[in-house]
Scaffold this motif. Structure first.
Motif, mmCIF file in Angstrom:
data_model
loop_
_atom_site.group_PDB
_atom_site.id
_atom_site.type_symbol
_atom_site.label_atom_id
_atom_site.label_comp_id
_atom_site.label_asym_id
_atom_site.label_seq_id
_atom_site.Cartn_x
_atom_site.Cartn_y
_atom_site.Cartn_z
ATOM 1 N N LYS A 1 28.438 37.024 3.378
ATOM 2 C CA LYS A 1 27.869 37.796 4.495
ATOM 3 C C LYS A 1 28.927 38.131 5.550
ATOM 4 O O LYS A 1 28.860 39.168 6.191
ATOM 5 N N ASP A 2 29.842 37.252 5.730
ATOM 6 C CA ASP A 2 30.797 37.378 6.827
ATOM 7 C C ASP A 2 32.188 37.610 6.239
ATOM 8 O O ASP A 2 32.752 36.738 5.581
ATOM 9 N N LYS A 3 32.709 38.792 6.452
ATOM 10 C CA LYS A 3 33.987 39.156 5.825
ATOM 11 C C LYS A 3 35.175 38.862 6.748
ATOM 12 O O LYS A 3 36.274 39.370 6.531
ATOM 13 N N GLY A 4 34.933 38.083 7.763
ATOM 14 C CA GLY A 4 35.990 37.806 8.732
ATOM 15 C C GLY A 4 37.233 37.193 8.114
ATOM 16 O O GLY A 4 38.357 37.552 8.461
ATOM 17 N N LEU A 5 37.039 36.287 7.172
ATOM 18 C CA LEU A 5 38.206 35.631 6.557
ATOM 19 C C LEU A 5 39.033 36.619 5.749
ATOM 20 O O LEU A 5 40.265 36.559 5.743
ATOM 21 N N GLN A 6 38.334 37.507 5.049
ATOM 22 C CA GLN A 6 39.068 38.501 4.251
ATOM 23 C C GLN A 6 39.877 39.413 5.175
ATOM 24 O O GLN A 6 41.023 39.765 4.878
ATOM 25 N N SER A 7 39.251 39.793 6.270
ATOM 26 C CA SER A 7 39.957 40.638 7.230
ATOM 27 C C SER A 7 41.181 39.909 7.772
ATOM 28 O O SER A 7 42.286 40.467 7.856
ATOM 29 N N PHE A 8 40.975 38.636 8.103
ATOM 30 C CA PHE A 8 42.063 37.814 8.622
ATOM 31 C C PHE A 8 43.219 37.746 7.622
ATOM 32 O O PHE A 8 44.390 37.936 7.965
ATOM 33 N N ALA A 9 42.877 37.473 6.360
ATOM 34 C CA ALA A 9 43.910 37.317 5.322
ATOM 35 C C ALA A 9 44.681 38.613 5.126
ATOM 36 O O ALA A 9 45.899 38.609 4.904
ATOM 37 N N LYS A 10 43.978 39.705 5.223
ATOM 38 C CA LYS A 10 44.626 41.002 5.034
ATOM 39 C C LYS A 10 45.653 41.253 6.153
ATOM 40 O O LYS A 10 46.793 41.640 5.886
ATOM 41 N N ILE A 11 45.219 41.030 7.386
ATOM 42 C CA ILE A 11 46.132 41.262 8.518
ATOM 43 C C ILE A 11 47.342 40.335 8.419
ATOM 44 O O ILE A 11 48.493 40.752 8.590
ATOM 45 N N LEU A 12 47.065 39.076 8.122
ATOM 46 C CA LEU A 12 48.147 38.091 8.062
ATOM 47 C C LEU A 12 49.152 38.456 6.964
ATOM 48 O O LEU A 12 50.368 38.463 7.190
ATOM 49 N N SER A 13 48.632 38.774 5.787
ATOM 50 C CA SER A 13 49.545 39.052 4.670
ATOM 51 C C SER A 13 50.361 40.316 4.926
ATOM 52 O O SER A 13 51.557 40.369 4.619
ATOM 53 N N PRO B 1 36.852 44.395 3.413
ATOM 54 C CA PRO B 1 36.804 43.823 4.745
ATOM 55 C C PRO B 1 35.559 44.268 5.508
ATOM 56 O O PRO B 1 34.833 45.143 5.055
ATOM 57 N N PRO B 2 35.335 43.707 6.666
ATOM 58 C CA PRO B 2 34.175 44.101 7.444
ATOM 59 C C PRO B 2 34.364 45.470 8.056
ATOM 60 O O PRO B 2 35.455 46.009 8.050
ATOM 61 N N THR B 3 33.298 45.992 8.593
ATOM 62 C CA THR B 3 33.385 47.300 9.238
ATOM 63 C C THR B 3 33.687 47.129 10.713
ATOM 64 O O THR B 3 33.463 46.090 11.292
ATOM 65 N N ASN B 4 34.201 48.214 11.266
ATOM 66 C CA ASN B 4 34.419 48.292 12.715
ATOM 67 C C ASN B 4 35.275 47.184 13.282
ATOM 68 O O ASN B 4 35.196 46.859 14.453
ATOM 69 N N GLY B 5 36.070 46.578 12.450
ATOM 70 C CA GLY B 5 37.013 45.619 12.981
ATOM 71 C C GLY B 5 36.394 44.322 13.439
ATOM 72 O O GLY B 5 37.033 43.517 14.098
ATOM 73 N N GLN B 6 35.165 44.087 13.098
ATOM 74 C CA GLN B 6 34.551 42.841 13.530
ATOM 75 C C GLN B 6 33.990 42.127 12.316
ATOM 76 O O GLN B 6 33.428 42.757 11.428
ATOM 77 N N PRO B 7 34.140 40.826 12.286
ATOM 78 C CA PRO B 7 33.513 40.098 11.201
ATOM 79 C C PRO B 7 32.028 40.439 11.152
ATOM 80 O O PRO B 7 31.384 40.631 12.188
ATOM 81 N N ALA B 8 31.507 40.510 9.937
ATOM 82 C CA ALA B 8 30.199 41.110 9.739
ATOM 83 C C ALA B 8 29.102 40.512 10.615
ATOM 84 O O ALA B 8 28.290 41.234 11.172
ATOM 85 N N GLU B 9 29.077 39.216 10.740
ATOM 86 C CA GLU B 9 27.959 38.636 11.466
ATOM 87 C C GLU B 9 28.118 38.735 12.968
ATOM 88 O O GLU B 9 27.256 38.331 13.713
ATOM 89 N N ALA B 10 29.246 39.259 13.364
ATOM 90 C CA ALA B 10 29.385 39.522 14.798
ATOM 91 C C ALA B 10 28.712 40.831 15.143
ATOM 92 O O ALA B 10 28.530 41.157 16.289
ATOM 93 N N GLN B 11 28.323 41.566 14.126
ATOM 94 C CA GLN B 11 27.866 42.922 14.363
ATOM 95 C C GLN B 11 26.593 43.056 15.189
ATOM 96 O O GLN B 11 26.552 43.890 16.063
ATOM 97 N N PRO B 12 25.539 42.264 14.920
ATOM 98 C CA PRO B 12 24.267 42.657 15.511
ATOM 99 C C PRO B 12 24.319 42.967 17.008
ATOM 100 O O PRO B 12 23.885 44.044 17.405
ATOM 101 N N ALA B 13 24.855 42.053 17.796
ATOM 102 C CA ALA B 13 24.844 42.296 19.243
ATOM 103 C C ALA B 13 25.673 43.527 19.583
ATOM 104 O O ALA B 13 25.203 44.448 20.256
ATOM 105 N N ALA B 14 26.885 43.529 19.068
ATOM 106 C CA ALA B 14 27.773 44.647 19.381
ATOM 107 C C ALA B 14 27.232 45.938 18.785
ATOM 108 O O ALA B 14 27.323 47.004 19.383
ATOM 109 N N GLN B 15 26.632 45.827 17.598
ATOM 110 C CA GLN B 15 26.142 47.025 16.925
ATOM 111 C C GLN B 15 24.979 47.642 17.696
ATOM 112 O O GLN B 15 24.871 48.853 17.809
ATOM 113 N N ALA B 16 24.145 46.776 18.235
ATOM 114 C CA ALA B 16 23.015 47.283 19.003
ATOM 115 C C ALA B 16 23.517 48.100 20.188
ATOM 116 O O ALA B 16 22.998 49.176 20.488
ATOM 117 N N VAL B 17 24.551 47.584 20.792
ATOM 118 C CA VAL B 17 25.130 48.305 21.924
ATOM 119 C C VAL B 17 25.754 49.600 21.437
ATOM 120 O O VAL B 17 25.588 50.657 22.023
#
Lengths: 755, 187
Positions: free
Chosen positions: A188-200, A523-539
């Motif tokens: 559900k949460d692609k944050g780690l994949q995003s992290f690994a991509k940036i780091l590598s 990776p997640p969308t919009n530069g945010q780990p997926a489960e961070a989306q709801p609050a920010a997405q609503a906005v």
């Protein structure tokens, strides 16, 4: 030719690095390498340009020229190869970068990962393009380098082997950053994949740079890391203090990622400095900052490059080396100044067609600066792509059209056509904003007019057009647009950009790099780990239909607005208020001298969106005009609550205190203002007034002289200097000169008034 | 290994495909584009090549065969395969004249460019493609000038056969040259 002041220069680019994050880390001893560099060199803010879009900015850093000259106009451009769009390429840059100039002069110059640096240029050294680090296939499949990613071609195999794949980022590498990584549900949460991509990707860039330093002769190396920007776009929502709407468990998991990113860059810097050696002059810069505090926006405008709203107007600059001052702060630097300064370090002339200046303050002794009309007309091989591979988009489209007519290729799809149309539109928009930023309103107007006509639903075009009209004194036209905008009902727009509407680089990071690179991991969308989306997405959804706040509001006064937070009310049913339109209406009324009406509009804007920083400056100015100094003080204080680093707010307070004869406080505020932004003539002027009143005549004279060096037409400064130099121990000659200038200016003004 | 015959449209790519077929090479073609006045002996085209920009892995169908992929579509080839490219070169003035004639016959519309502008645009396109090929480590290249082919079919056929590395019938390849089909000659 002047004597070179540097044997070698290492230019390190940290996209989006910001002192606001760095300073606390240095104070805690967590960025020791940069701290040491600061202590043994100079540091300061590096003012960015607008629009704050990294491909344009990094090419301004490398050329000393604004984007209308260098030609890199955004993230995407039409692709003559496919009929669609592609990330902007180095073949679109029209002028020489610093590594081309150094190549031309026989220096061994290398460059790694520069933004819009693909394909690699044939310079006198190794050039590694920005497509180099992207993983295009899973680790267990063949992972070829993009053609043209490395120059010379003979180095291709070596550099291919230096890359790190996201799948090679192990638990041991992740846990120091994200100790609770095991709690993440990676389905559900692609944050780690995003992290690994940036780091590598950043490890790959670092490997390439260190390999060059270890194995190649060199005079110059420029290396660009996108890690801080990408970590920030992806994880700044989790940076302490916890933002409203961010779940506590996610906050706890990701809260250290941004700081970890900075510390990681500090470690990489340590290696670079060790390899470069003490004889090297090192310049570290970022293209813009990144909101990390209460100014973090809670929504991203639903427009191309919308995530740029998270960028702050000041990046960083730090220099260390022979002939560079130590433990000093420099002021007024802009990213246009980097290349002229490097040229001076090599004893080379600065192009008169460059828009930047040499950072003279950084040097122990004023360097000898020589100039030539332009490096573009200097003969000799410079390692740019040859003209025969640089194809203008019109010719490229013609070739495609020809092949379609012949039946050899398919016509571009509707999607491709749409993507090209959007890319071209955004390039035009960005060009107009470059004109706006450089106050070339006459050049900007026809572009905004055309964009507004063609895309009436994109209210940002109308908004900027109104700004231009206002700056040009065409108030009636500005008012007409604003009246239309205030009643305009925008259609519903998709929350996500369409194909070709490439968002800012942070979102790009999260989307797997440039369009032609297929991410190995999703990776997640919009530069945010997926489960961070709801609050920010609503906005974000709530802001989708909302016009964007003005990003380059500096008309007519020199008050600039940072990209402002937008959308604090997620579920509004009624039409969104348009505080920026109210603000502009307020400015019009102010200009027309109707302070009551101006205040009415401005207070309406405040009611709708009290977080617009520029708004409180305007309110303060209006109160000042009304001689309501206590109200003005409160307004400027509000501006400082929103952004404590606002030089204009300090300037406003200086004016208030001068009116109130609180001269010491006025001097203090003026000093704070010019400390934040050295090139602020009125700041120096008010400082001079306060100091003169306090009896510090010499310091006051210096402040007035500084103001005049920036704004020679500042009549009142001449009058003050005439008075100050008349005093005993003064300088009668100077007094007479300034009095003469003052009288002459006053006469001219009276004549003009009569005419 | 995938053998690709490429070049600008109207630079002799169909002729080279015809030669390879005559020499005994397995050809990937679907025969959808039929012979016509512009190419009386057929186009030897594989229609799905046009889909490569969106579905690059379709090229897997050409493994062990020869396929015609015009210059523009080369850029869509995935890097995960190995290719040997026979690239046909013909003076651009002739290419442009031939293309204009073909567009006229097809009744379609080309871009509103003059002859010289079109030559110039194709020159840049050709350079871009050649640079792309040279930068790609998975591609070996043999450039075949169209004029050389017409002037000395046997020698050029041998060169191509050696490049392809297959026991092709060189005489049969050379026999495909029919100078009467060589139109739009400018020199």
């Amino acid at each position: 030719m002047p004597k070179p002041l540097a044997k070698k220069v290492l230019l390190v680019g940290w996209d989006a690095a910001d002192w606001k994050v760095i300073n606390p880390l240095m104070d805690q001893g967590l960025m020791p390498t940069l701290d040491d560099m600061v202590n043994h060199g100079v540091m300061g803010n590096l003012a960015t340009l607008r629009p704050v879009l990294s491909p344009m900015l990094w090419n301004s850093i490398a050329t000393g020229k604004r984007p209308d000259k260098h030609g890199i106009m955004g993230f995407m451009e039409p692709d003559p190869q496919t009929g669609g769009v592609r990330p902007t390429t180095s073949t679109s840059r029209k002028v020489k970068a610093i590594w081309n100039i150094l190549t031309q002069r026989g220096y061994k110059a290398h460059v790694v990962g520069w933004f819009a640096g693909h394909p690699a240029e044939p310079i006198n050294g190794i050039c590694v393009s920005d497509l180099f680090p992207y993983a295009t296939a899973p680790l267990d499949k063949e992972w070829p380098l993009a053609p043209g990613a490395v120059h010379p071609e003979s180095m291709r195999k070596t550099f291919a082997g230096l890359r790190m794949h996201p799948a090679e980022v192990t638990e041991a590498a992740i846990l120091p950053w994200i100790p609770r990584a095991a709690e993440i549900d990676q389905e559900k949460d692609k944050g780690l994949q995003s992290f690994a991509k940036i780091l590598s990707e950043n490890c790959s860039v670092h490997n390439a740079a260190t390999w060059i330093l270890q194995n190649e002769p060199w005079d110059f190396l420029a290396v660009y890391y996108n890690g801080i920007d990408h970590f920030s776009h992806g994880f700044m929502h989790f940076h302490p203090p916890r933002m409203e709407g961010i779940p506590e468990d996610k906050f706890e998991i990701y809260k250290d990622v941004v700081n970890g990113g900075y510390r990681f860059h500090d470690m990489m810097l340590e290696t670079l400095l060790e390899l470069a050696g003490p004889e090297t002059t090192v310049i570290l810069v970022s293209d813009h900052g990144f909101h990390s505090d209460h100014l973090r926006p809670r929504g991203i405008p639903a427009e191309p490059a919308g995530p740029a709203v998270q960028h702050r107007n000041f990046g960083v600059v730090c220099m260390r080396g022979d002939h560079i001052r130590q433990d000093e702060r420099i002021y007024g630097a802009t990213l246009l100044d980097v290349t002229p300064t490097i040229l001076t370090l090599y004893g080379l002339p600065v192009g008169e067609d460059m828009d930047g200046r040499v950072l003279v303050q950084a040097f122990e002794e004023p360097p000898e600066i020589t100039r030539i009309p332009s490096w573009e007309s200097e003969p000799g091989e410079c390692g740019m792509h040859s003209a025969d591979v640089r194809m203008d988009p019109a010719a490229a489209q013609a070739v495609l059209q020809q092949f379609v007519a012949l039946g050899y290729i398919q016509p571009p799809s509707e999607d491709q056509n749409k993507a090209v149309e959007v890319a071209v539109r955004e390039q035009q928009y960005n060009l107009a904003r470059v004109y706006l930023d450089s106050r070339r309103y006459h050049d900007a107007v026809p572009i905004f007019e055309e964009l507004k006509t063609k895309w009436p639903d994109e209210t940002r075009f109308a908004q900027h057009l109104a700004q231009c009209y206002l700056a040009l004194g065409r108030r009636a036209e500005a008012k007409k647009i604003l009246e239309w905008l205030l009643t305009y009902e925008p259609p519903k727009r998709p929350a996500k950009p369409a194909e070709g509407e490439q968002p800012a680089e942070g979102a790009e990071a999260a989307q797997g790099g440039p369009a032609q690179a297929q991410p190995a991991a999703v990776p997640p969308t919009n530069g945010q780990p997926a489960e961070a989306q709801p609050a920010a997405q609503a906005v974000e959804n709530a802001t989708a239909a909302a016009p964007v706040p003005p990003a380059d509001l500096h008309a007519p006064a020199a008050l600039t607005a940072e990209p402002a937070a937008e959308g604090t009310e997620p579920e509004k049913k009624e039409p969104r208020p348009r505080p920026w339109a109210d603000l502009l209406m307020g400015i019009i009324q102010f200009e027309e001298g109707d302070m009551d009406s101006a205040l009415e509009w401005l207070l309406k804007a405040e009611q709708a969106d009290p977080r617009l920083p520029d708004l409180h400056l305007r309110i303060g100015e209006t109160y000042l005009r009304q001689k309501r100094t206590n109200d003005a003080e409160r307004a400027f204080m509000r501006a400082l609550d929103i952004d404590g680093d606002s030089p204009e707010a300090h300037l406003g307070l200086a004016m208030v205190y001068l009116r109130q004869r609180r001269n010491e406080e006025a001097a203090e505020q003026a000093l704070l203002a010019v400390g934040l932004q050295h090139f602020l003539p009125m700041g120096h002027f008010y400082l001079g007034v306060a100091l003169a009143r306090l009896g510090h005549r010499e310091r006051a004279a210096l402040a007035f002289e500084t103001a005049l060096s920036m704004l020679p037409g500042l009549m009142a400064a001449h009058r003050w200097l005439a008075t100050l130099y008349t005093h005993p121990g003064g300088d009668p000659e100077k007094a007479a000169r300034h009095r003469g200038i003052f009288l002459q200016m006053r006469k001219r003004r009276q004549e003009m008034a009569q005419a | 290994m995938i053998t690709i015959v490429s070049g600008l449209p109207r630079s002799g790519t169909s002729l080279m495909m015809q030669m390879l077929a005559a020499g005994g090479m397995t050809i990937l073609t679907d025969g959808e584009r039929r012979a016509d006045e512009d190419n009386p002996r057929g186009y030897y085209e594989w229609e799905r090549a046009k889909l490569l920009p969106r579905e690059p892995n379709l090229i897997a169908e050409a493994e062990g065969k020869a396929v015609k992929v015009i210059s523009q579509l080369l850029l869509a080839l995935p890097a995960s395969y190995r290719y040997q490219v026979v690239f046909m070169e013909r003076p651009l003035a002739e290419v442009v004249a031939s293309q204009a004639e073909m567009i006229r016959r097809r009744g379609t519309a080309g871009p509103p460019l003059g002859r010289e502008q079109m030559i110039s645009a194709l020159q840049v396109h050709r350079n871009l493609v050649m640079n792309w090929i040279k930068a790609a480590s998975n591609i070996s290249l043999r450039v075949v000038p169209h004029h050389d082919l017409l002037g000395d079919p046997m020698s050029v056929s041998q060169t191509v056969q050696q490049f392809v590395g297959l026991p092709l019938d060189v005489a049969a390849m050379a026999a495909q040259i029919d100078p009467s089909l060589y139109r739009q000659r400018v020199t």
